[in-house]
Each structure stands twice: as C-alpha cells, then as structure tokens.
Write an enzyme that holds these catalytic residues in place. Structure first.
Site, PDB file in Angstrom:
ATOM      1  N   GLY A  10       0.810  -1.208   0.000  1.00  0.00           N
ATOM      2  CA  GLY A  10       0.000   0.000   0.000  1.00  0.00           C
ATOM      3  C   GLY A  10       0.846   1.262   0.000  1.00  0.00           C
ATOM      4  CD  GLN A  11      -1.354   5.894  -2.597  1.00  0.00           C
ATOM      5  OE1 GLN A  11      -0.734   6.897  -2.953  1.00  0.00           O
ATOM      6  NE2 GLN A  11      -2.677   5.858  -2.542  1.00  0.00           N
ATOM      7  CG  ASP A  41      -6.583 -12.110   4.224  1.00  0.00           C
ATOM      8  OD1 ASP A  41      -7.266 -11.069   4.269  1.00  0.00           O
ATOM      9  OD2 ASP A  41      -6.682 -12.943   3.320  1.00  0.00           O
ATOM     10  CG  LEU A  42      -6.381  -6.127   7.088  1.00  0.00           C
ATOM     11  CD1 LEU A  42      -6.581  -4.733   6.519  1.00  0.00           C
ATOM     12  CD2 LEU A  42      -6.112  -6.041   8.574  1.00  0.00           C
ATOM     13  CB  THR A  67      -8.742   1.939  -0.466  1.00  0.00           C
ATOM     14  OG1 THR A  67      -8.010   1.136  -1.401  1.00  0.00           O
ATOM     15  CG2 THR A  67      -8.001   1.952   0.872  1.00  0.00           C
ATOM     16  CG  ASP A 107     -11.666  12.444   2.955  1.00  0.00           C
ATOM     17  OD1 ASP A 107     -10.865  11.487   2.861  1.00  0.00           O
ATOM     18  OD2 ASP A 107     -12.329  12.862   1.984  1.00  0.00           O
ATOM     19  CE1 TYR A 130     -12.264   3.266   2.444  1.00  0.00           C
ATOM     20  CE2 TYR A 130     -12.889   5.578   2.278  1.00  0.00           C
ATOM     21  CZ  TYR A 130     -11.930   4.608   2.534  1.00  0.00           C
ATOM     22  OH  TYR A 130     -10.657   4.986   2.885  1.00  0.00           O
ATOM     23  CE  LYS A 134     -10.441   3.660   6.871  1.00  0.00           C
ATOM     24  NZ  LYS A 134      -9.240   2.800   7.029  1.00  0.00           N
TER      25      LYS A 134
END
Length: 272
Positions: A10-11, A41-42, A67, A107, A130, A134
């Site tokens: 991931g970033q 593994d989530l 995401t 956000d 999403y 979160k």
C-alpha cells in the site's frame, strides 16, 4: 521500539518502508497476505491475532484497508470485515500484550456539508459503505485499546499503488483533454507526509513520551483545492520537468456520477 505494520504494498506502507532508515529507534516489521515472513489477512480474523502474537510488537500500525470506494457499495460485508472489524481485533490483541495501536482513517467519515475544514471533534456522518466501515473501525479501536491513535487523512497520493496523481499522468500520455470534477474540495496528501508524521509520533513514544496517545487527529497536506485544481497542478509540475501535460476542463459531480456519493467538502483541519 518494534512496530508491526499491516500491509506491504500500500501507499503508506511503502512510504513507511522508504523512511524507516531515518528512524533508527524504530524497527518496522511488515506483514501481508503473502510475500512476508509474517502472514496477515484483514479478512481472516485468526491471522490478525496470530501475527500480533508472533511479532509481539510495541506498536501495531494498521496501514492496510479496503479502499475501493465504489466497489464497497457492492461488497459491504467484505468492506466491513476489513475496515470495520479487523481494526478492532488487532487493537484488542495489541492491548493484550500492552502494545499501542495506530489506525489510519479517512475524510469519508464526514458528509461534507460543513463550509469549513472538519475538526477531529466534529460529528461523523458517512455517506456510503466505505465511510461507514471506516467509522466502524474507528469505534472498534477506541473500544478495544485506550492506548490508540486514530489519524484521519485524505486524497492520498504517492509513487506507489493506484491514486489520482498517477492516473492523471497516465491518462495524459494518450489524451489532450480531461474533464475533472471541480465542486469537491479537499487536501491532497502525500503518503510520505503521512509516514513522516506517524514515524515522528512513534519516535516520541520510543523515547518514553505519550504524544497524541488516545487522540483522533487529522493528518493531511497543507493545501486546499478541488480535484480539478489538483489535476491542473499535477500537469503544471509535470510539464515544468519535461513530463506529460493535458488541458483540464472543470465539470460538476453531477456530470461525473459515481456509485458511491463523495463528500463535497473533504477538508480536514486541526484545532488551533
């Protein structure tokens, strides 16, 4: 201080790895579904607890997530398992061994209706699956481990993974003009900025401090702009260095419909 980082490709995870050498007090251990010594593994709760027990870190940093904002509307159960339930399990397992927990959030927990930047204390009201997942992840972390930090960020870009910055440059290689939404505003945020901020906090913890412990913070870039403005800035910088450019046409969200509704105001701020 040993830090278990979820995800590898991931970033934020990649940028954490790039910056690790600048923080000698921190030992980062990366885990993923495959390709690392520590498997996690989530979507598989048993692997979450096993990874924490295997590494026994001082901090668990959850840098992985589901995401795909639009796809989440079609896969709500999977998105909830990864974004809503897994953080709570990891935070709980961290608490059992006395480890602190860092959760990266978004956000999208806000509805975007305010006419100013959102503060950490503002009420959440996500518009889609999403954001809802979160938000659930935030709540699960707070309930499971008092020694936590929740860092909300937005509009993340980097040289890695899939992101708006890379998409614009790729499209400019074959197109002369692009239409980009100009009625959503936020803070473009480099994943390196996120990595630097979180590692600075971990340095404080390694030295015995409690910086931001138990808090929810907003960790975003300093500039505010629309997606259209961001695209124009990307191309201006690209062309200045000899890279591709493209004419950008401003359009409304109504002209670019998506399955999941986006907040019109994604600006995040911190109290003075």
């Amino acid at each position: 201080m040993k830090i278990l980082v979820t995800g590898k490709e991931g970033q934020v995870a990649r940028c954490l790895a790039d910056r690790a050498a600048d923080h000698p007090a921190l030992e980062l251990v990366f885990c993923a579904r495959e390709g690392t010594e520590v498997r996690l593994d989530l979507a598989e709760p048993a692997t979450l607890r096993a990874a924490v027990q295997q590494v026994r870190p001082d901090v668990v940093l959850n840098a992985a997530a589901y995401t795909a904002v639009d796809q989440a509307e079609d896969e709500p159960e999977l998105a909830m398992a990864i974004n809503g339930q897994a953080p709570g399990i990891l935070a709980d397992e961290a608490a059992k061994i006395g480890a602190r927990f860092i959760q990266i959030s978004t956000d999208y927990v806000f509805d975007g209706e305010l006419d100013r930047p959102y503060l950490p204390s503002d009420p959440v009201n996500p518009l889609g699956v999403y954001g809802q997942t979160k938000q659930a992840g935030e709540a699960a972390v707070r309930a499971a481990n008092p020694d936590h930090l929740i860092a909300r960020t937005a509009w993340v870009y980097s040289p890695y993974g899939k992101n708006f910055y890379k998409s614009m440059l790729r499209l400019a290689e074959t197109r002369d003009e692009l239409s980009v939404v100009d009625d959503q505003i936020g803070n473009p945020t480099s994943a390196y900025e996120i990595a630097d901020g979180l590692l600075a906090i971990c340095d404080d913890w390694a030295a015995g401090g409690k910086k931001r412990l138990g808090e929810t913070i907003h960790l975003v870039g300093p500039e505010e702009m629309t997606w259209c403005g961001f695209a124009r800035k990307i191309f201006a910088q690209s062309m200045a260095s000899g890279g591709p450019g493209c004419h950008v046409v401003a359009i409304s969200s109504a002209e670019y419909p998506t399955k999941a509704k986006r907040p019109r105001n994604s600006r995040l701020g911190q109290p003075e």
